[in-house]
Design a protein around this motif. Structure first.
Motif, PDB file in Angstrom:
ATOM      1  N   SER A 166      30.387  34.828  38.814  1.00  0.00           N
ATOM      2  CA  SER A 166      31.096  35.904  39.512  1.00  0.00           C
ATOM      3  C   SER A 166      30.868  37.239  38.819  1.00  0.00           C
ATOM      4  O   SER A 166      30.786  37.309  37.592  1.00  0.00           O
ATOM      5  CB  SER A 166      32.603  35.620  39.545  1.00  0.00           C
ATOM      6  OG  SER A 166      32.870  34.410  40.203  1.00  0.00           O
ATOM      7  N   ARG A 224      35.878  38.970  37.488  1.00  0.00           N
ATOM      8  CA  ARG A 224      36.658  37.769  37.169  1.00  0.00           C
ATOM      9  C   ARG A 224      38.130  38.143  37.046  1.00  0.00           C
ATOM     10  O   ARG A 224      38.497  38.931  36.178  1.00  0.00           O
ATOM     11  CB  ARG A 224      36.138  37.151  35.877  1.00  0.00           C
ATOM     12  CG  ARG A 224      34.639  36.872  35.905  1.00  0.00           C
ATOM     13  CD  ARG A 224      34.133  36.454  34.528  1.00  0.00           C
ATOM     14  NE  ARG A 224      32.690  36.257  34.522  1.00  0.00           N
ATOM     15  CZ  ARG A 224      31.811  37.192  34.181  1.00  0.00           C
ATOM     16  NH1 ARG A 224      32.236  38.395  33.806  1.00  0.00           N
ATOM     17  NH2 ARG A 224      30.521  36.936  34.211  1.00  0.00           N
ATOM     18  N   CYS A 227      36.002  36.170  41.543  1.00  0.00           N
ATOM     19  CA  CYS A 227      36.640  34.856  41.476  1.00  0.00           C
ATOM     20  C   CYS A 227      38.100  35.057  41.106  1.00  0.00           C
ATOM     21  O   CYS A 227      38.444  35.972  40.349  1.00  0.00           O
ATOM     22  CB  CYS A 227      35.947  33.924  40.483  1.00  0.00           C
ATOM     23  SG  CYS A 227      36.046  34.421  38.753  1.00  0.00           S
ATOM     24  N   PHE A 260      33.805  35.011  47.628  1.00  0.00           N
ATOM     25  CA  PHE A 260      34.581  34.838  46.400  1.00  0.00           C
ATOM     26  C   PHE A 260      34.872  33.368  46.124  1.00  0.00           C
ATOM     27  O   PHE A 260      34.929  32.539  47.030  1.00  0.00           O
ATOM     28  CB  PHE A 260      35.880  35.648  46.437  1.00  0.00           C
ATOM     29  CG  PHE A 260      36.893  35.230  47.472  1.00  0.00           C
ATOM     30  CD1 PHE A 260      37.910  34.329  47.162  1.00  0.00           C
ATOM     31  CD2 PHE A 260      36.855  35.761  48.756  1.00  0.00           C
ATOM     32  CE1 PHE A 260      38.850  33.955  48.102  1.00  0.00           C
ATOM     33  CE2 PHE A 260      37.796  35.397  49.711  1.00  0.00           C
ATOM     34  CZ  PHE A 260      38.800  34.489  49.383  1.00  0.00           C
TER      35      PHE A 260
END
Length: 255
Positions: free
Chosen positions: A202, A205, A171, A98
């Motif tokens: 990502s 989100r 993320c 991440f």
């Protein structure tokens, strides 16, 4: 100082009232072309009446758009930020990759991760890295660059490109302002390409933001609500923002 025409006077008034606006929104408000609005703003900025920043223009009146200073933010809403961080950590799976943004709420995630956590964490945040080095089983990736003290990030022109070489399942992105009309903002233009790179790379989100940031506009717009799949905040979120988020199909977690 050159005399302002009626349109330019209106532009200064709009910027001072809203604190921040994009060139596109300003042009739409005044029913002029973006080229006209951009030319006006360049002239107004040269006269010191407004400031041109990444993503738009902002007021030049002292106190209208205070910069985000990490050292002072660390001391604010500590318990709330740790609750948000704990919820974020609960969404992680073992060995997950991440992105972790800069800012004090993201740093709270770094602080609360158990020592034996097994993750790959990609972050430009010096503040987070200071806390992540305790993790015995995790890998930490930093794009490097010049250390910028106020936002506590590493940045140069290649930093965002380096971040884009990676892919992550999640993320966690912070913000210093969230306004229904003006979008989601941060305090420093250097943060914008870093945040956008992490968002673009990502699968999921997640915005991490405490309720004091709602109905606020900071210096630089970096995205809008629909970019995110989920938002983690606290119970102080205004009802109008609860409704706005859920009506757009975004998952809302109250920590």
């Amino acid at each position: 100082m050159n005399t302002l025409n009626n349109r330019q006077q209106k532009e200064v008034e709009i910027v001072n009232n809203l604190h921040f606006i994009t060139i596109k929104d300003l042009a739409n408000t005044l029913n002029v072309s973006e080229m006209t609005a951009r030319r006006d703003c360049a002239q107004l900025a040269n006269q010191g009446l407004i400031k041109q920043v990444y993503g738009g223009i902002t007021s030049n009146i002292p106190g209208k758009t205070p910069n985000y200073i990490v050292d002072s933010e660390i001391k604010k809403n500590t318990i709330i930020k740790e609750k948000i961080a704990a919820k974020a950590i609960s969404l992680l799976a073992k060995d997950e990759v991440f992105f972790l943004d800069s800012g004090t709420t993201a740093a709270a995630i770094a602080k609360l991760l158990p020592r034996d956590s097994s993750y790959t964490i990609i972050t430009p945040s010096f503040l987070a890295i200071e806390l992540l080095v305790k993790l015995d089983q995790s890998s930490i990736i930093c794009p490097g660059g010049i250390y910028l003290n106020k936002p506590r990030v590493f940045y140069n022109q290649e930093s965002a490109n380096l971040l884009r070489q990676y892919r992550a399942s999640k993320c966690f992105i912070g913000a210093t302002g969230f306004d229904i009309n003006q979008g989601i903002t941060c305090g420093y233009f250097e943060d914008v390409p870093l945040k956008q790179a992490m968002l673009d790379c990502s699968q999921e989100r997640i915005l991490i933001i405490d309720s004091s940031k709602f109905d606020k506009v900071s210096t630089c717009v970096f995205t809008n609500l629909t970019t995110f799949s989920a938002i983690i905040t606290d119970e102080g979120i205004p009802q109008a923002y609860r409704d706005f988020i859920t009506s757009n199909g975004i998952k809302l977690y109250i920590a």
